[in-house]
Scaffold this motif. Structure first.
Motif, short mmCIF file in Angstrom:
data_model
loop_
_atom_site.label_atom_id
_atom_site.label_comp_id
_atom_site.label_asym_id
_atom_site.label_seq_id
_atom_site.Cartn_x
_atom_site.Cartn_y
_atom_site.Cartn_z
N ARG A 179 0.88 -0.90 -0.22
CA ARG A 179 -0.17 0.30 -0.09
C ARG A 179 0.76 1.09 0.40
N ARG A 180 2.02 1.50 0.59
CA ARG A 180 2.80 2.23 1.05
C ARG A 180 3.52 2.39 -0.38
N THR A 225 2.48 1.66 -3.09
CA THR A 225 1.51 2.24 -4.51
C THR A 225 1.36 3.98 -3.86
N THR A 226 1.04 4.16 -2.52
CA THR A 226 0.33 5.94 -2.23
C THR A 226 1.97 5.88 -2.49
N GLY A 236 -8.18 5.90 4.62
CA GLY A 236 -7.64 7.46 5.04
C GLY A 236 -8.45 7.90 6.21
#
Length: 315
Positions: free
Chosen positions: A158-159, A161-162, A305
Motif C-alpha cells: 500500500r505504501r 502504491t501511494t 484514509g
C-alpha cells in the motif's frame, strides 16, 4: 555492498514475499545467542537443545561458529528463494544441493576455515541443521507467522502504491533507504556499488533484529527485514470517544487495524468472537472505514484514509 543500483527493469521485477527458510535462519540466530524478538521470545527456550545437538556433531558445531560472525552471515544461509520454492522443503533442498566448496567460500572473508568443515557432505549437514531448527522452533508457529508476514507485505505494498519506493523502503531496516536515481543503500559499509541490472530483487519479512542481505548473482538478490505489526506489539487501544461514537467492539477492531489483519488475527488480538468481528468488519466496510485485500490464502483488512483521519482526530 553499501549501495545497490536498481534500474527500472529491476524495480519492475522486485516484489515482497515470505520465506520459511529466512524465518528458520532468524530462529537459528536466536538459538545461537541473539536476543529474542517480540512475538518470538519462546524460541530462546530451545537453546539447551541446540547446544546438545552441536556437542554431538563437531562438523555442524564448527559450521555454526564460522557461519555467524560479527557483520557477516554465511552465504548459504542467505540465498534468496527461487520462484518455484513453495515451502521449506524446496528451500532446504536448494541448501542441500550446495557444493561443499561453495559453502566454505561463503563464510566470512579473511577468516580461517575450521578443519572440521573439510567434509564432502557439508551442504547436507547445513540443511539437516536448518531442518531441525524449522521443526523445533518455527513449524509449530508458522501459520501465525505467515499471516503476520502477509499483513506486513500488504501494508508495505500500500505504501509503495501511494508513496513510491522511498515510502515503502524508508524504514525497512536500519541502514537501508531509497536514495533515488536507482540507488538503494542497504548498509553503511564502504563498498563499491553493485549493479543489479537484469536481476530480481526480493524483500522478505522475518522476526529479526535488523535482517540481512542475500544474493545469488547474477539473477537474484534479497533483503530480509524486521517484520512489524502484529508481531512487534499488541493493537493500539481505541480512544474512549471513538468507542462512544462507534461502539466499543467496532472501535476495538478499527484501532487494531494499524497493520492489515485477517479475521482470525482480529479475533486473537481483540478477544471478540468470530461472529462479532465479522459483523463489525461488515459495518466498517459499508461505512468506508476499512477495505480488504487477498494475500495468499488470507483476506486482510486495513484502515482507509478516512479512518486514519478519524483516529487522529479522536486522539
Amino acid at each position: 555492498m553499501g549501495v545497490w543500483l536498481v534500474g527500472a527493469d529491476v524495480l519492475a521485477r522486485s516484489r515482497f514475499r515470505t520465506s520459511a527458510l529466512a524465518e528458520t535462519v532468524a530462529a537459528l540466530l536466536v538459538l545461537l545467542g541473539a536476543p529474542a524478538r517480540p512475538g518470538r521470545q519462546d524460541v530462546a527456550r530451545h537453546r539447551p537443545a541446540l547446544r546438545e545437538r552441536l556437542a554431538a556433531d563437531p562438523v555442524t558445531a564448527a559450521f555454526a561458529r564460522a557461519a555467524v560472525t560479527p557483520g557477516w552471515l554465511a552465504d548459504v544461509l542467505c540465498v534468496p528463494p527461487a520462484d518455484d520454492d513453495l515451502d521449506i522443503g524446496d528451500e532446504l533442498a536448494r541448501v542441500r544441493r550446495t557444493p561443499a566448496d561453495a559453502v566454505l567460500a561463503g563464510l566470512a572473508p579473511g577468516r580461517s576455515r575450521p578443519a572440521e568443515l573439510a567434509v564432502p557432505d557439508l551442504g547436507d549437514r547445513v540443511a539437516d541443521l536448518l531442518g531441525w531448527v524449522w521443526e523445533l522452533a518455527v513449524a509449530p508457529d508458522w501459520p501465525r507467522l505467515a499471516r503476520a508476514f502477509e499483513a506486513d507485505i500488504v501494508a508495505r505494498t500500500r505504501r509503495l502504491t501511494t508513496g513510491g519506493w522511498a515510502a515503502a523502503l524508508g524504514d525497512l531496516r536500519h541502514g537501508t533507504r531509497w536514495l533515488g536515481d536507482g540507488r538503494l543503500q542497504i548498509n553503511a559499509h564502504d563498498h563499491p556499488p553493485r549493479d543489479l541490472a537484469g536481476a530480481q530483487l526480493l524483500f522478505i519479512p522475518a522476526v529479526t533484529a535488523n535482517g540481512w542481505a542475500g544474493w545469488a548473482p547474477p539473477h537474484r538478490y534479497s533483503l530480509v527485514y524486521p517484520c512489524g505489526g502484529l508481531l512487534a506489539a499488541g493493537p493500539a487501544a481505541a480512544p474512549g470517544t471513538l468507542s462512544r461514537l462507534l461502539g466499543p467492539g467496532r472501535a476495538a477492531v478499527l484501532a487494531a487495524l494499524g497493520t492489515p489483519m485477517s479475521t482470525t488475527q482480529l479475533v486473537a488480538v481483540t478477544g471478540h468472537g468470530l461472529g462479532s468481528v465479522g459483523n463489525h468488519l461488515k459495518v466498517l466496510l459499508d461505512a468506508g472505514l476499512v477495505r480488504r485485500r487477498r494475500a495468499g490464502r488470507s483476506v486482510l483488512y486495513y484502515r482507509t484514509g478516512t479512518a486514519e483521519r478519524l483516529l487522529r482526530a479522536q486522539r
